[in-house]
Design an enzyme around this catalytic site. Structure first.
Site, mmCIF file in Angstrom:
data_model
loop_
_atom_site.group_PDB
_atom_site.id
_atom_site.type_symbol
_atom_site.label_atom_id
_atom_site.label_comp_id
_atom_site.label_asym_id
_atom_site.label_seq_id
_atom_site.Cartn_x
_atom_site.Cartn_y
_atom_site.Cartn_z
ATOM 1 N N ASP A 1 42.332 39.926 48.754
ATOM 2 C CA ASP A 1 43.034 39.060 49.694
ATOM 3 C C ASP A 1 44.148 39.835 50.416
ATOM 4 O O ASP A 1 44.877 40.615 49.798
ATOM 5 C CB ASP A 1 43.655 37.908 48.886
ATOM 6 C CG ASP A 1 44.211 36.795 49.754
ATOM 7 O OD1 ASP A 1 43.418 36.165 50.460
ATOM 8 O OD2 ASP A 1 45.433 36.549 49.710
ATOM 9 N N GLU B 1 35.448 53.826 36.667
ATOM 10 C CA GLU B 1 35.440 53.991 35.206
ATOM 11 C C GLU B 1 34.368 53.118 34.568
ATOM 12 O O GLU B 1 34.019 53.296 33.412
ATOM 13 C CB GLU B 1 36.791 53.541 34.609
ATOM 14 C CG GLU B 1 37.953 54.449 34.917
ATOM 15 C CD GLU B 1 39.286 53.763 34.585
ATOM 16 O OE1 GLU B 1 39.300 52.723 33.882
ATOM 17 O OE2 GLU B 1 40.318 54.266 35.068
#
Ligand code: GLC
Length: 580
Positions: free
Chosen positions: A228, A296
């Protein structure tokens, strides 16, 4: 008008990159459906949609043929801005259910072959957030205040706001606090509502908290994040005064788009002045950091920027290969239904995103804009976020709007890249214009004293069953925004099995888009068509969109689908056809 028999092709787009056999980079060609949880489906009957409601209706979304869903915020929140005011990023608001409900919903979506993207709101928290409450309880200059943008006021007694910035929702972007000792105190910045204090992203502690938030949801298996206000997190040093150019058409893009609905040409690539609160270079470090966090995790996750940035060449910076993967294409959303404007924005988009190896995205509707089944029939300028209501100068022609919306969607879904759909557009839902004043909940409405209607008109709960209470949104008939009495005709069950319905059109478009591999294709413009036509070839499909007011000849090819009835081999006004 006759077509020339020899049509030529010009290739103008870089080919989208192929995903590998394991479906890596699924988002390059995905159709992503925005679920606005409070208005999607309400399982507990309290009038506000919830996560069990989403779970219950996932099979319909699978039948529609979408690849992923993006859920607007369902986190703990006082709901002053419909959940974009988050009080706890790692908890589900009880109004929407529990974390278990989320996990069940996600498990079911994955079981049905759909990915799940959640919304993350990093520019600001809710004023109810413990971090902000701690800042209020602490003294000026404290570590806690450093997490937000507190400043002393101007004037002899600090009685004036620190600068002249205005909130996107209207009014000043600053609110003065009362210090713990009861004296009038500092001011805090809120680019949106006063209940949405902006975080200080220069503060390492804030960065570390959000790394934790990302990991929390990644650990739960989400496939990505819609970020956002991804253009707002860093403010220019010194927070200098800034007066935006006359009424902007976008939610903070920094450049006006007045006239976007009446024949404007695509935005020139000249760079408009940058507001000191939008599109600052410092945001890019944050996204590089986030990119590394997503890396990751095994599997292919996506970061999608909600960034109202112009021009597109600048927006492309958000999707460089070590930053986000996609950015919403609001320039496309803001184009009028006009062939040359559409050709222009398609070219600009493919070139800009392609220049950094990112797919282009396409979008026509979301929870912040007037639904395109209405917007495309507006005959007056309507800046983004202002909304429409009963006092508008001219009522849009609903039939024309729907015809254009179907044609516009048929064009959009033929384009290579990723497309975003907003819940209800597959039903052809119009904007709700006649909401009673006292039902409106968008802070824009109150902050502008009713001058701007705001965004409630696109957020009205979905109609599922024509003959049920609240048209099947729930079983009690409650609805946080009232549904128009005549919405039975848009109900999903009224459209199922009707080959002429908008639902049938969307289902067909998504199936053929997949069958013909259009999401990973390439745009080649077809010459020889009248100016009012967008004509392109993607793979083995020819797409002709007639934005004019007269019919045009179809040319050769077997009709695969059409957004509306054809007149023999003539393509009527406001109609798009796919030929194979
Ligand atoms: C984004 C959201 C919008 C919200 C605003 C503030 O633009 O899409 O709904 O009001 O940010 O969070």
């Amino acid at each position: 008008m006759l077509l020339t028999s020899q049509k030529t092709m010009t290739s103008l787009s870089a080919p989208a990159q192929e995903p590998d056999a394991q479906g890596r980079e699924w988002w390059r060609s995905a159709v992503i459906y925005q679920v606005y949880p409070r208005s999607f489906a309400d399982a507990n009957g309290d009038g506000l949609g919830d996560l069990p409601g989403v779970t219950a209706h996932l099979p319909e979304l699978q039948r529609l043929g979408v690849d992923a869903i993006w859920l607007s915020p369902f986190f703990t929140s006082p709901q002053r801005d419909a959940g974009y005011d988050v009080a706890d990023y790692c908890q589900v608001d009880p109004a929407f259910g529990t974390l278990d409900d989320f996990e069940r919903m996600q498990w079911r979506a994955h079981e049905l072959g759909m990915r799940v993207i959640v919304d993350i709101v990093p520019n600001h928290t809710s004023s109810d957030h413990a971090w902000f409450q701690a800042a209020l309880a602490s003294a000026p200059g404290s570590v806690e205040r450093e997490h937000y943008l507190f400043r002393d006021g101007q004037g002899d007694e600090g009685q004036l706001p620190p600068n002249n910035w205005e909130s996107v929702f209207g009014g000043s972007a600053w609110t003065r606090v009362t210090e713990p000792d009861g004296t009038p105190g500092q001011w805090y910045l809120h680019l949106f509502d006063s209940s949405q204090p902006d975080l200080n992203w220069q503060d390492e502690w804030v960065r570390e908290q959000f790394r934790g938030v990302l990991r929390f949801w990644l650990d739960r298996g989400v496939d990505g994040f819609r970020v956002d206000v991804a253009h707002g997190m860093i403010k220019a040093p010194g927070l200098p005064d800034y007066t935006p150019p006359a009424e902007g058409g976008s939610m903070g893009g920094g450049a006006p788009s007045d006239g976007a609905l009446d024949g404007m040409q695509p935005a020139a690539e000249a760079e408009p002045p940058t507001a000191p609160y939008w599109a600052q270079e410092g945001v890019h470090d944050i996204y590089r950091d986030w990119h590394r966090i997503l890396d990751e995790y095994e599997g292919d996750r996506v970061l999608v920027a909600e960034a109202w940035v112009e021009p597109m060449s600048k927006l492309a910076k958000w999707v460089r290969s070590d930053e986000m993967n996609q950015a919403f294409n609001f320039a496309y959303l803001e184009m009028p239904w006009q062939a040359s404007a559409l050709r222009g924005v398609i070219d600009t988009s493919l070139a800009a995103f392609g220049s950094v190896g990112a797919p282009s995205t396409w979008v026509l509707s979301n929870h912040d804009v007037v639904r395109h089944a209405t917007r495309l029939a507006l005959t007056f300028d309507n800046p983004q976020g202002h909304g429409i209501g009963p006092n508008m100068p001219v009522r849009p022609d609903a039939e024309l709007g729907l015809r254009r919306a179907r044609a516009a969607t048929a064009l959009m879904l033929s384009l290579p890249g990723s497309s975003y759909l907003f819940q209800g557009e597959e039903l052809g839902l119009p904007e709700v214009i006649d909401l009673p004043d006292d039902a409106r909940q968008d802070p824009t409405w109150t902050r502008t004293n009713g001058e701007r209607y705001g965004r409630d008109g696109c957020r009205v709960p979905l109609p599922w069953r024509a003959a049920s209470p609240a048209f099947g949104f729930n079983s009690t008939g409650e609805s946080w925004l009232p549904q128009p009495a005549d919405w039975a005709r848009y109900a999903r069950d009224a459209q199922e099995g009707d080959p002429a319905s908008t639902l049938a059109l969307y289902t067909r478009l998504l199936a053929e888009r997949k069958a013909h591999g259009l999401g990973l294709g390439e745009v080649r413009w077809l010459d020889g068509y009248p100016e009012q036509v967008v004509a392109l070839r993607n793979g083995d499909v020819t797409v002709i969109a007639n934005t004019g007011s007269t019919s045009v000849e179809l040319g050769d090819g077997e009709v695969l689908l059409a957004s509306g009835p054809l007149d023999g081999r003539l393509l009527p006004a406001d109609t798009t056809v796919w030929l194979a």
